[in-house]
Every structure is written in structure tokens, then in C-alpha cells.
Write a protein that holds these residues in place. Structure first.
Motif, PDB file in Angstrom:
ATOM      1  N   LYS A   1     -10.938 -18.134  -5.768  1.00  0.00           N
ATOM      2  CA  LYS A   1     -11.067 -17.424  -4.503  1.00  0.00           C
ATOM      3  C   LYS A   1      -9.821 -17.638  -3.647  1.00  0.00           C
ATOM      4  CE  LYS A   1     -14.556 -16.640  -1.010  1.00  0.00           C
ATOM      5  NZ  LYS A   1     -15.866 -17.036  -0.507  1.00  0.00           N
ATOM      6  N   LYS A   2      -9.360 -18.891  -3.608  1.00  0.00           N
ATOM      7  CA  LYS A   2      -8.203 -19.224  -2.780  1.00  0.00           C
ATOM      8  C   LYS A   2      -6.961 -18.427  -3.213  1.00  0.00           C
ATOM      9  CE  LYS A   2      -5.325 -23.208  -1.598  1.00  0.00           C
ATOM     10  NZ  LYS A   2      -5.234 -24.665  -1.749  1.00  0.00           N
ATOM     11  N   TYR A   3      -6.762 -18.306  -4.518  1.00  0.00           N
ATOM     12  CA  TYR A   3      -5.551 -17.618  -5.005  1.00  0.00           C
ATOM     13  C   TYR A   3      -5.821 -16.156  -5.365  1.00  0.00           C
ATOM     14  CZ  TYR A   3      -3.496 -22.253  -5.118  1.00  0.00           C
ATOM     15  OH  TYR A   3      -3.034 -23.470  -4.768  1.00  0.00           O
ATOM     16  N   ASP A   4      -7.018 -15.688  -5.055  1.00  0.00           N
ATOM     17  CA  ASP A   4      -7.440 -14.322  -5.363  1.00  0.00           C
ATOM     18  C   ASP A   4      -7.163 -13.977  -6.829  1.00  0.00           C
ATOM     19  OD1 ASP A   4      -8.585 -11.885  -5.064  1.00  0.00           O
ATOM     20  OD2 ASP A   4      -6.888 -10.945  -4.029  1.00  0.00           O
TER      21      ASP A   4
ATOM     22  N   TYR B   1      -8.573 -13.002 -10.748  1.00  0.00           N
ATOM     23  CA  TYR B   1      -9.654 -12.270 -11.427  1.00  0.00           C
ATOM     24  C   TYR B   1     -10.384 -13.240 -12.344  1.00  0.00           C
ATOM     25  CZ  TYR B   1     -11.769  -9.243 -14.983  1.00  0.00           C
ATOM     26  OH  TYR B   1     -12.627  -8.648 -15.867  1.00  0.00           O
TER      27      TYR B   1
ATOM     28  N   LYS C   1      -8.102  -2.985  -6.589  1.00  0.00           N
ATOM     29  CA  LYS C   1      -9.416  -3.613  -6.699  1.00  0.00           C
ATOM     30  C   LYS C   1     -10.281  -2.802  -7.655  1.00  0.00           C
ATOM     31  CE  LYS C   1      -9.246  -7.114  -3.750  1.00  0.00           C
ATOM     32  NZ  LYS C   1      -9.687  -8.494  -3.914  1.00  0.00           N
TER      33      LYS C   1
ATOM     34  N   GLN D   1     -12.794  -7.049  -7.751  1.00  0.00           N
ATOM     35  CA  GLN D   1     -11.827  -8.071  -8.151  1.00  0.00           C
ATOM     36  C   GLN D   1     -10.462  -7.412  -8.336  1.00  0.00           C
ATOM     37  OE1 GLN D   1     -12.808 -11.604 -10.315  1.00  0.00           O
ATOM     38  NE2 GLN D   1     -14.229 -10.431 -11.559  1.00  0.00           N
ATOM     39  N   ILE D   2      -9.420  -8.252  -8.395  1.00  0.00           N
ATOM     40  CA  ILE D   2      -8.084  -7.690  -8.608  1.00  0.00           C
ATOM     41  C   ILE D   2      -7.927  -7.223 -10.044  1.00  0.00           C
ATOM     42  CG2 ILE D   2      -6.962  -9.097  -6.838  1.00  0.00           C
ATOM     43  CD1 ILE D   2      -5.800 -10.712  -9.350  1.00  0.00           C
TER      44      ILE D   2
END
Lengths: 839, 111
Positions: A583-586, A588, A818, A822-823
Motif C-alpha cells: 500500500k505504501k509503495y502503491d 500491484y 488503474k 490496482q496499478i
């Protein structure tokens, strides 16, 4: 003075003609000028729908712009030829050019046939032929939900797949009572319809479109049976019409239903003008496939150079992957009436397979066939059909599934004049000549003969022929590593162990030449690691990017992060840490097939801090980037499962921790199942362990890779200690003797004596090396170190984990969109704005 | 012809590990720098692989094909000659190369 050839049309066939003539005209007798109506040079229309799956127009190009220039071909794009002045032998173009010719080649191709249905001119009706058509379809689809494709032939089904991929609810509307009426019989058509409908595309047969309803834009299709289908857009794919208007106007003879009349020399009614490809009409036939077009191009290029050549019709055989399923047909698709010919049919609606052979009354000659669902037999069948080879006594053997021992066509049985590659017209004789003249690999053979470079369907057969011919010539296919080392991997392994060489530089200086390459460097790196077990970054330059950055590179240049989760067992606290880091580094997130968690989308400069957080929480490297032990998958076994007979989880964790980080010729995976139900799928692993009432059964050399293979039973009812001993010896023997990038399954099939030999070495110590194998394995186990912990504690190694060495800037070429919250890597040229609009 | 070459410093050569590629940014351009110590040579080429259009070449391995030094793209192993920039698998592609040299312990580039 050079003679000038004008080629009207720069499609696949027009281009192929230029390519063939350029390569054959070594005396530079001709100058080629070609006019192309489209804004870009010839591209691969056969794979047009790949434009939607991410290929760019450039990817599809048959050749780049500079190919034309480099080869002296004068290419005029965006320039329509408007008339032919046959009397003065000149071509006039829309831009007002007047260009004289000595010989003229008509390669004008075809245009889509659009049936004259009322309303067909409305907005929202498209054809499927050019990249511009696809762009228009893509743009319109953004505001549409449903799409109907008119026409259930090859191209129509391609278009339907493309429409479905664009997210549209898709229908196929066919006038005939079955799909692909030219290639399939009724039962095959039914099978294909079932398969397609199962994949979410609705098929409507026997439907004649009466009217297209809607104000200015399409809203529904109305059929002659008074039924109605509401749709937002329509793609018409109801056949082709040869582009013969220019020829007709110039007074060349054309067919009643279109097409420029040609003879077997591909000459039109004017002896200075040839016609090739889809615009040419030969004996009442228009060939709407690329292979016959290429044959025509080839023949004309020969004729122009004074060689003997002719075109006497072509086979309409096709093999395609349509909407994810194999479809192929060749020759007669039904027994000709009164011929006494027989049909052999396998029709399995359960496995969705339909295979049919049409054979002569005496059973000796193959007249044709159809394959739906599995077309792996196509290459061999086509050889028999095209070359009139005698069939085996039980022809059904040719189409039985491979596991039942079908009689595959051996490379030796194929006559030398048999055509192997129909796209490039290469015979077995051509391939053998090229091998005799020094082609020593499949790559060289492709480059030299061009075989296998078109549709690629002949490559497996080509490989068989290559191997057979090399064997016949008495050449041992060299297993030298590459041009830098004259040794195999096994020999280098022995050299390194015997001499104590610790670096690549020393090895290549003493036993190789020059700088090395991306084949020998990682192979040597792997040997050094499995021999001396130093942290992989100590010989970073030998490693592929995955090993240099201790992470797997992804298609957009970012990396994935996979911490070890032994046996797939994880505490809630550790799971939470993974979630927090992602989550912190976004990043997948996705589960892997080996019971662990993959975090993707990290830039190089983010990797150290991500790993620091994971290591602080008690994780270690999962070696997902290395050719090393990956995971040992397990079920919950007897500790939870009511059927379990042994504690498979504990064993899996112990085994994974025992072999973690060990470098090997290829990646290795293991599995432990707590009972015979085999929930861990251990038999699809390099080593698999299955619990029995009395102990454990060990299986070896299975894998789930490109060619899935079940592991073989190696030892039964053994205790834990024996089990570990056997695996130690087995893995070490593999590491010592396998070729580079050779999986255990392939390694074993190549071992003289196979499984029996392996059992002799590992269980009976037939080579007297078991003590040595165990000691070497023990050394690797004792020197294990987490590579990421080692790396983040070493400032020198950390230096390289930056986007740029001369600035702290981040790499701004990396973009995400997105997808499902998610990325996901942005596709090439896809900007965030575009995606926002699409949603 | 380059008559008036403008050289930019990339910092100490110690920041560039032996054998491996390193990425630098000059203006807005990403450039991949390689050092082949056995040859005693430095090379600089564009970081963008024109075939897959990804900024990845600095992370590829270096090697040689018949004596021609090249970098292999880490994604699909296309070979680009370090000297000329030509793609050895498909000569229709060429990448840009930049003059680069060592001067007084510093690496300098003309880009």
C-alpha cells in the motif's frame, strides 16, 4: 539503363514481390517503383487484430520505411494510381505524376464487400481491413456496448474476437447455415459455434439482414425472418471484392464477377502487365489467402529474371487460432459424391474436439480434412496430403490424441521435394541443402532459407528435419555453450570445480575467448554460485537484470518483489506487513502459483527500502528472480485435514528452508502432499513428495512448464531421513550434469538410462559419488545467506539501486493506469488521460 | 561534423561499476553507460530500446558477437552494437550513441 517495374499496391503481396525481386535481382537489372494508397507501407493484415492487443502499426509493418530506401525501391505512400496508359506504357497518379514502365505489376488487392442493405451507410457501420478501420472501430467502441459482425467466415470471427476484446457484447450474424462455410462441414461448424458461444460471443445463423435501423446512427439490425437484434455498432465482414477497377478501365480482361484475368504465367491480357494476389483471377478462382499470393509474387519475380516459373493454383488449406481455439482445414472437406471415398471422424463434444479425414476408397490417399479444437496434427497431415504420401494402415492413428501414441509423420518419411514452409515456399530439399552448406542451428536455417518466418506453423517440423539431417550427416549437434566457450555447461562445471576458478574473467581468459555474452555469462554465474555459493551480487555482471537487481524485471522495466513464504504458511502479522508495504509503495498485488505473494511495479530505486521493511518484519529473499529453488508447495496435511496421513506442511517448510537460495541450471520447484489426494500437485514439480501410511513416496522430474510432465515415482514408503538424503543427491547430481537452462524433466529424458540410471546413481550409488554429492549439498546449505540482507547492508552494492547515477531524479518514463483498483503498466503511448476518458 | 563539442561531467568514474551498465540523465535524455575494462573502453548509448519503447538498455548485459561489443536488452535480448548503435538482429533499428571519455578521474559525455 535499368528497366523500370511499377508495382501498383503495397499490401502484403505487393511488398513480398518487391522483397523477392530485390533479393534475386543480383545484377540490378530492374528499378522498382511502387504506389501505395494507404498512408503507411505494407503491414501484416493476417495479424491485424493484434493491433488491439497492443501491437503498434510499426510492429505490424512488413518492413520499415528505410528498407525501401536501402534496397533502391521507390515507395510512394498516400498516392493512388488513377489510370494506366497502356499504349504509352505509363501510370498516372492522383498527385499528377506520370511514370513510364517497362513491366507493370497489379497488386491492388481487394476491398471488403459491403452488401447493399438499406441503412448500411449509417454511422456506426465499419469494415475490417486497414489500420485506419481498426482505429475508427476502437474510437467508436468507447461509446458502445454491443456489436454485431456480419459474416461468420475467417475474417468475421477475427473481427468478433477483436470486438469482444474491446469490451463489447458481441454477436456474429451469418447468412449461411453454418460458420466458415468454405472451410468446415456441418458438424465442425456446430462444434465451432458451441466453442465460440461458450466464450461469450453469440452466433446467429441463417440470418439475412433486411434493414439497419436507427436515425443517423445504428440502433438495431432487422432480419428477413422479422426478428431484430439491437446493437450499437456493426462490423461488416461479408467477403472480399477484387480491386479491378483500374484494370477494367485500362481495358484489361476481367472476370464476370470481378478479378483481373491471368494465365499460369500471371500475365493479364496485356503481355507487359502481371497481376498477383487477391486482385488476380486464375481459372475462375480468387485466392483470398496470403500464401497463394506469395507464391504468385515469387513466380513473377522468377519470370522477370528469365527463370522458368508458373502458378498452377494453390491449396486453400488454412490453420488458424480463432477466438482461442484451433481451426484448420485442407483439401476436400467432404467425400466427393460417387467417389467411394470415406470419412473418418472423431466428434467429441465433451472435450470440444472435431477431427475428420477424407480418404480414398482404398484408404491409401488422403484427400482432405478438418480439425477443430486441436490442430496439432495439421503439419503432418498437410505433408501427407500435399505430397500424396501413402497413409498408415489405420489412418485414425493420425488424428488420435497424442497420448494414445498417434503415428506422427517422421522427418525421414518426407520426400525431398515436399514443401515444408508454404508461406515462403521452402521444400525439405532446400532445408537440407542449407544444412549441408553450413547452417548449424534453427536460427541460421530460418535466416538463410526464410522458412518458418511467416506464420511459423512449420517450425516444429523444420526442427525435426534439422535434427534428422544433422544426425544423418554424422554431425553431433554441438552442445558448446556459445561462441565464447568450446565447452558444454557440464564440462565448465568440472573445470571450475577442479581448478578452483572463482571469477568469470579468469575462466574466459583461460578457457574461452573475447568478452562473453548473455548466454555464457549467466550460465557461468550459475555454476560459480552453485559451486562456491557466494552472494550473487559478487558477480553481478554475469547476471541478467533479474539477478543484478534481485528482482524480476517486468515488461515496463519495473520490478517485482516476492519474499519467501516457506510452504505457503504465513502469520496474520506478516501478511499485514506485506499489505502495508504494498500500500505504501502503491504496488500491484497478486498470489503466485507457488503459494506466495507477488508485489509488482517497483522502480529500482524503491527496491532497497521495500526490502528493508520486509526484512525488518522477518522476511527474507524468495529468490523468485533466480534460477534457484523457488517454492515447496504444501497442503495442510494431517495437522488439520481429516484425510491427511502425514504432516506435509512441516516437511514442506523444512525442505524449502533446506534448499533455499541454491542456484541450479533452471528454476526448481517442489511440492508435498499429505495424502494421495495430492492437493499440492506435487507430481507437477521437479521433486514431489506424497505421504503414505508408512512414510513418503518421492517423485522426480515433473514440471508444469511449456510441456507439462508428471513426475516419475522414484522411491516408495521411505522415512524422512532417507527422503532428504535422496533429494540432496538428486538435486546435486542435476546441478552438476544438466545443460544450461535445462529443466529436470528434459534432463532426465536425455540421461542415458533415464529414471533407472537416476535411481541407480542416487539409491544404489552406482557411480560411487553419493558421499561427494551429499558433502557438496551440505556445503551449499551451510553457506546460505539472504541475498537481500547482504545487499542492503553493503553501501557499495546499494550504489546501483538508483534510477540515475548522476542525479536523484526518478525515472519519469514509467506510467501506470488503474485496472480493478490496482496499478497496471500503461500500454505504449497510452496516457492517463486517454484511460480516464475510456472509463 | 561535430566541431564544437560540449562535454558534460557525469561525476567520478568510481560511480560506474565495472562491466555493468549504468543509467545517467543528461538534460531530459536517459543515457546508458557501459565500461568494458578488458577493452579499456567506455560506451554511451540511448537508454530507450526503440523496439519495445522501454527505458531499459542500461540494465542489459554486455557481450560480443564475433568481436562486436553489444548490449542485450534485458526484456527480449535484442542486441545493439555499442560502437555503432545498430541493432544486430534487425538492422532497420539503430540507437543513438554518444561520445564519452574519462578525463582526470571523471567521466565526461557529449550529449
Amino acid at each position: 539503363m535499368k528497366e523500370r517495374i511499377i508495382v501498383i499496391g503495397n499490401g502484403m503481396v505487393g511488398y513480398k514481390f518487391c522483397e523477392r525481386l530485390v533479393s534475386k535481382d543480383t545484377a540490378k537489372r530492374y528499378q522498382i517503383v511502387t504506389f501505395c494508397e494507404e498512408p503507411r507501407p505494407a503491414y501484416d493484415r493476417v495479424h491485424l487484430s493484434e493491433y488491439f492487443s497492443g501491437k503498434s502499426a510499426d510492429d505490424l509493418a512488413m518492413a520499415k520505411f528505410n528498407w525501401y530506401e536501402d534496397n533502391g525501391v521507390e515507395l510512394h505512400v498516400n498516392e493512388l494510381a488513377t489510370s494506366i496508359d497502356r499504349k504509352n506504357k505509363r501510370v498516372l497518379t492522383a498527385a499528377g505524376k506520370v511514370v513510364p514502365y517497362d513491366k507493370l505489376i497489379m497488386a491492388t488487392g481487394s476491398s471488403p464487400f459491403v452488401p447493399p442493405v438499406p441503412g448500411i451507410e449509417k454511422k456506426g457501420v465499419f469494415v475490417y481491413r486497414t489500420i485506419e478501420d481498426l482505429e475508427a472501430i476502437k474510437a467508436y467502441a468507447k461509446n458502445s456496448k454491443t456489436c454485431a459482425v456480419i459474416g461468420g467466415g475467417l475474417l468475421g470471427l477475427e473481427a468478433a474476437k477483436a470486438a469482444q476484446d474491446l469490451g463489447l457484447k458481441t454477436h456474429v450474424v451469418e447468412f449461411a447455415p453454418r460458420l466458415m462455410p468454405r472451410q468446415l462441414d456441418e458438424d465442425a461448424g456446430i462444434m465451432l459455434k458451441d466453442i465460440i458461444e461458450e466464450r461469450g460471443i453469440q452466433v446467429h445463423l441463417n440470418k439475412a439482414t433486411k434493414n439497419i435501423a436507427g436515425e443517423d446512427t445504428v440502433s438495431a439490425m432487422e432480419f428477413s425472418d422479422d426478428s431484430k437484434l439491437p446493437v450499437d455498432m456493426i462490423i461488416v465482414s461479408a467477403g472480399i471484392r477484387p480491386r479491378d477497377e483500374l484494370a477494367k478501365e485500362a481495358g484489361l480482361e476481367v472476370g464476370e464477377r470481378g478479378g483481373i484475368q491471368v494465365n499460369s504465367l500471371l500475365l493479364t491480357s496485356d503481355p507487359h502487365i502481371f497481376a498477383i494476389g487477391e486482385c488476380a483471377l486464375y481459372e475462375g478462382m480468387i485466392y483470398g489467402l496470403v500464401a497463394p499470393g506469395y507464391q504468385m509474387a515469387d513466380a513473377v519475380s522468377d519470370l522477370l529474371l528469365g527463370k522458368e516459373a508458373s502458378f498452377e493454383g494453390a491449396d486453400m488449406s488454412t490453420k488458424l487460432k480463432l477466438i482461442g481455439t484451433d481451426v484448420a482445414s485442407f483439401g476436400a472437406i467432404e467425400a466427393p459424391a460417387d467417389s467411394g471415398a470415406r470419412e473418418i471422424v472423431i466428434n467429441d463434444p465433451h472435450s470440444k474436439l472435431y477431427k475428420k479425414l477424407v480418404v480414398s476408397a482404398d484408404g491409401k490417399t488422403l484427400l482432405g480434412g478438418i480439425l477443430v479444437g486441436d490442430a496439432s496434427a495439421y503439419g503432418g497431415l498437410l505433408q501427407i496430403y500435399q505430397n500424396g504420401l501413402v497413409m498408415p494402415p489405420e489412418p485414425i492413428q493420425l488424428i488420435l490424441p497424442a497420448s494414445e501414441g498417434s503415428a506422427a509423420m517422421g522427418a525421414h518419411d518426407i520426400p525431398s521435394d515436399a514443401q515444408i514452409c508454404s508461406c515462403e515456399s521452402v521444400t525439405k530439399g532446400d532445408l537440407c541443402d542449407a544444412i549441408d552448406n553450413g547452417c548449424g542451428s534453427i536460427g541460421e536455417l530460418k535466416a538463410c532459407t526464410k522458412a518458418g518466418t511467416g506464420c511459423g506453423g512449420c517450425v516444429p517440423l523444420m526442427t525435426d528435419i534439422f535434427k534428422a539431417k544433422m544426425k544423418e550427416n554424422g554431425v553431433v549437434v554441438s552442445n558448446r555453450l556459445c561462441e565464447h566457450f568450446d565447452h558444454s555447461r557440464t564440462e565448465l562445471y568440472q573445470i571450475i570445480r577442479a581448478t578452483g576458478i572463482q571469477t568469470f574473467e579468469e575462466l574466459i581468459k583461460k578457457h574461452g575467448t573475447s568478452l562473453g555474452c548473455e548466454v555464457c555469462k549467466p550460465a557461468v554465474g550459475s555454476i560459480l554460485a552453485s559451486t562456491w555459493n557466494k552472494p550473487i551480487l559478487e558477480h553481478a555482471q554475469l547476471q541478467d537484470t533479474n539477478d543484478t537487481f534481485l528482482a524480476n524485471i517486468q515488461q515496463d522495466g519495473t520490478y517485482s518483489v516476492i519474499p519467501r513464504v516457506p510452504g505457503g504458511e504465513i502469520t496474520p502479522d506478516k501478511l499485514i506487513v506485506i499489505g502495508q508495504v504494498a500500500k505504501k509503495y502503491d504496488l500491484y498485488m497478486k498470489f503466485t502459483g507457488g503459494q506466495r505473494i507477488d508485489m509488482l511495479g517497483a522502480r529500482v530505486d524503491q527496491l532497497p527500502s521495500i526490502w528493508k521493511e520486509l526484512i525488518d518484519a522477518g522476511f527474507e529473499s524468495g529468490h523468485a528472480y533466480g534460477k534457484a529453488l523457488r517454492t515447496v508447495k504444501s497442503c495442510v496435511g494431517s495437522s488439520w485435514c481429516r484425510f491427511g496421513v502425514q504432516d506435509s506442511t512441516t516437511l514442506a517448510i523444512d525442505v524449502e528452508n533446506r534448499y533455499r537460495g541454491i542456484r541450479s541450471p533452471h528454476k526448481i520447484k517442489g511440492g508435498v502432499s499429505g495424502c494421495a489426494r495430492e492437493c499440492s500437485e506435487a507430481r507437477s514439480k521437479d521433486f514431489g513428495i506424497i505421504a503414505t501410511e508408512k512414510g513418503w513416496n518421492l517423485y522426480v522430474c515433473g514440471n508444469g512448464g511449456m510441456n507439462p510432465r508428471h513426475a516419475d515415482l522414484f522411491a516408495t514408503d521411505i522415512d524422512r531421513e532417507t527422503l532428504i538424503k535422496y533429494i540432496d543427491r538428486f538435486l546435486m547430481y542435476y546441478i552438476k550434469t544438466a545443460d544450461k537452462l535445462e529443466r529436470t524433466a528434459t534432463w532426465m529424458t536425455k540421461l542415458d538410462g533415464g529414471l533407472k540410471h537416476l535411481q541407480d546413481v542416487v539409491i544404489n550409488d552406482s557411480l560411487g559419488i553419493c558421499d561427494e554429492l551429499e558433502a557438496q549439498m551440505q556445503q551449499l546449505i551451510d553457506t546460505f545467506e539472504c541475498e537481500w540482507t547482504n545487499a542492503i547492508n553493503d553501501p557499495e552494492k546499494m550504489k546501483r539501486f538508483r534510477s540515475f547515477s548522476n542525479t536523484d531524479d526518478k525515472d519519469d518514463s514509467i506510467h501506470f493506469v488503474k485496472v480493478r483498483d490496482q496499478i497496471s503498466p500503461a500500454r505504449l503511448n497510452e496516457t492517463a488521460e486517454e484511460t480516464a476518458i475510456a472509463q | 561534423m561535430i566541431t564544437d563539442t560540449k562535454w558534460t561531467s557525469l561525476g567520478s568514474i568510481d560511480n560506474f561499476p565495472l562491466h555493468l551498465g549504468t543509467c545517467v540523465k543528461v538534460g531530459d535524455t536517459q543515457i546508458a553507460v557501459f565500461h568494458l575494462p578488458t577493452e579499456g573502453k567506455w560506451y554511451a548509448v540511448q537508454n530507450l530500446n526503440p523496439i519495445n519503447e522501454r527505458m531499459v538498455l542500461s540494465r542489459g548485459m554486455v557481450g560480443d558477437e564475433n568481436g562486436v561489443p553489444y548490449v542485450a536488452c534485458p526484456l527480449h535480448k535484442h542486441h545493439f552494437a555499442l560502437e555503432t548503435g545498430m541493432c544486430l538482429n534487425d538492422p532497420t533499428y539503430t540507437i543513438q550513441t554518444f561520445p564519452i571519455k574519462e578525463e582526470g578521474g571523471e567521466l565526461i559525455i557529449a550529449a
